[in-house]
Design an enzyme around this catalytic site. Structure first.
Site, PDB file in Angstrom:
ATOM      1  N   ASP A  85      41.223  32.697  54.134  1.00  0.00           N
ATOM      2  CA  ASP A  85      41.263  33.981  53.445  1.00  0.00           C
ATOM      3  C   ASP A  85      41.608  33.760  51.955  1.00  0.00           C
ATOM      4  OD1 ASP A  85      41.694  36.957  53.339  1.00  0.00           O
ATOM      5  OD2 ASP A  85      43.749  36.307  52.968  1.00  0.00           O
ATOM      6  N   ASP A  95      42.786  36.641  49.126  1.00  0.00           N
ATOM      7  CA  ASP A  95      43.927  37.411  48.606  1.00  0.00           C
ATOM      8  C   ASP A  95      45.135  37.301  49.550  1.00  0.00           C
ATOM      9  OD1 ASP A  95      42.748  38.912  46.251  1.00  0.00           O
ATOM     10  OD2 ASP A  95      41.356  39.512  47.839  1.00  0.00           O
ATOM     11  N   ASP A 140      46.536  35.928  55.949  1.00  0.00           N
ATOM     12  CA  ASP A 140      47.850  36.509  55.669  1.00  0.00           C
ATOM     13  C   ASP A 140      48.043  37.877  56.298  1.00  0.00           C
ATOM     14  OD1 ASP A 140      45.987  37.749  53.867  1.00  0.00           O
ATOM     15  OD2 ASP A 140      47.692  38.505  52.730  1.00  0.00           O
TER      16      ASP A 140
HETATM   17  O1  LIG Z   1      40.061  42.662  49.327  1.00  0.00           O
HETATM   18  C1  LIG Z   1      41.034  42.792  50.111  1.00  0.00           C
HETATM   19  O2  LIG Z   1      41.447  43.898  50.517  1.00  0.00           O
HETATM   20  C2  LIG Z   1      41.751  41.571  50.598  1.00  0.00           C
HETATM   21  O3  LIG Z   1      40.961  40.428  50.593  1.00  0.00           O
HETATM   22  P1  LIG Z   1      41.290  39.202  51.574  1.00  0.00           P
HETATM   23  O4  LIG Z   1      40.396  39.394  52.774  1.00  0.00           O
HETATM   24  O5  LIG Z   1      40.939  37.993  50.750  1.00  0.00           O
HETATM   25  O6  LIG Z   1      42.736  39.248  51.915  1.00  0.00           O
HETATM   26 MG   LIG Z   2      44.372  38.349  52.654  1.00  0.00          MG
END
Ligand SMILES: O=C(O)COP(=O)(O)O
Ligand SMILES: [Mg+2]
Length: 220
Positions: A15, A17, A175
């Protein structure tokens, strides 16, 4: 935990963010600039953090509601957000401690790597490039790459297909509950980091195979 033992894995899906990069300050700056364009008050970072994880539309819609805006303002706020986030992407973001080491270890084990994020594809690729992370990945899939995003298993399944890996031998690292639910539904083992964003909920209440404080501590 045997399914996480070294030698059994073929690939890993990581992942973005909250797992590789701490992007909350970028989200906060871009969202508050978008709300200001609509004459709405700013939100504090913790309120924004609870909205991260289900993609940018969810983030903008949630921020608009929290700031007291009307749903009819979504289109304008969405357009403003695209502009503001594009301008700020990466500027206030930092790679988490241990992320480079973790990626190097995964690579050193001979694993193929995919980055699967709910962040839009163009923002994800630009951020990964800006932070010198792009070259680790064989493939990057953003939240607009397929018709459904995490927690739906589709993006994880597509990553396994792109990497020619079996789901049961593809480790998902994330996360949030969105990563874990997508991984479980796809049949992949999943490890969650304790430091990211999980909609304001304790991460250890999510069903996962292990929890780590750093990507350098992945149980490989
Ligand atoms: O864009 C988002 O809401 C979070 O992105 P992610 O899947 O990398 O955690
Ligand atoms: Mg994430």
């Amino acid at each position: 935990m045997s399914k996480l033992q070294s030698g059994t894995l073929q690939a890993a899906v990581i992942d973005l963010d909250g797992t590789l990069v701490d992007t909350l300050a970028d989200f906060t700056v871009a969202l508050n600039a978008s709300l200001a364009d609509s004459g709405l008050p700013a939100l504090a970072a913790p309120a924004i953090e609870r909205l991260v994880g289900k993609g940018s539309e969810h983030l903008v819609r949630g921020a608009l509601a929290e700031a007291g805006g009307d749903p009819s303002e979504f289109d304008a706020c969405w357009a403003a957000y695209q502009r503001h986030y594009g301008a700020v992407n990466g500027r206030h973001a930092r790679v988490y401690p241990g992320a480079f080491e973790g990626l190097r270890r995964l690579r050193a084990q001979g694993l193929k790597l995919a980055c699967v994020t709910n962040k839009p594809q163009s923002f994800a690729e630009a951020l990964l490039a800006d932070k010198d992370l792009l070259a680790f990945f064989d493939v990057v899939f953003g939240g607009d790459a397929f018709e459904r995003r995490k927690p739906d298993p589709l993006p994880i399944r597509m990553a396994c297909r792109a990497l020619a890996s079996e789901a049961a031998r593809t480790l998902v690292v994330g996360d949030s509950m969105n990563d874990a639910q997508a991984a479980r539904a796809a049949g992949c083992p999943v490890v969650l980091v304790r430091y990211g964003y999980n909609h304001g909920r304790p991460i250890e209440e999510v069903d996962a195979d292990a929890f780590v404080d750093s990507l350098a501590a992945l149980p490989l």
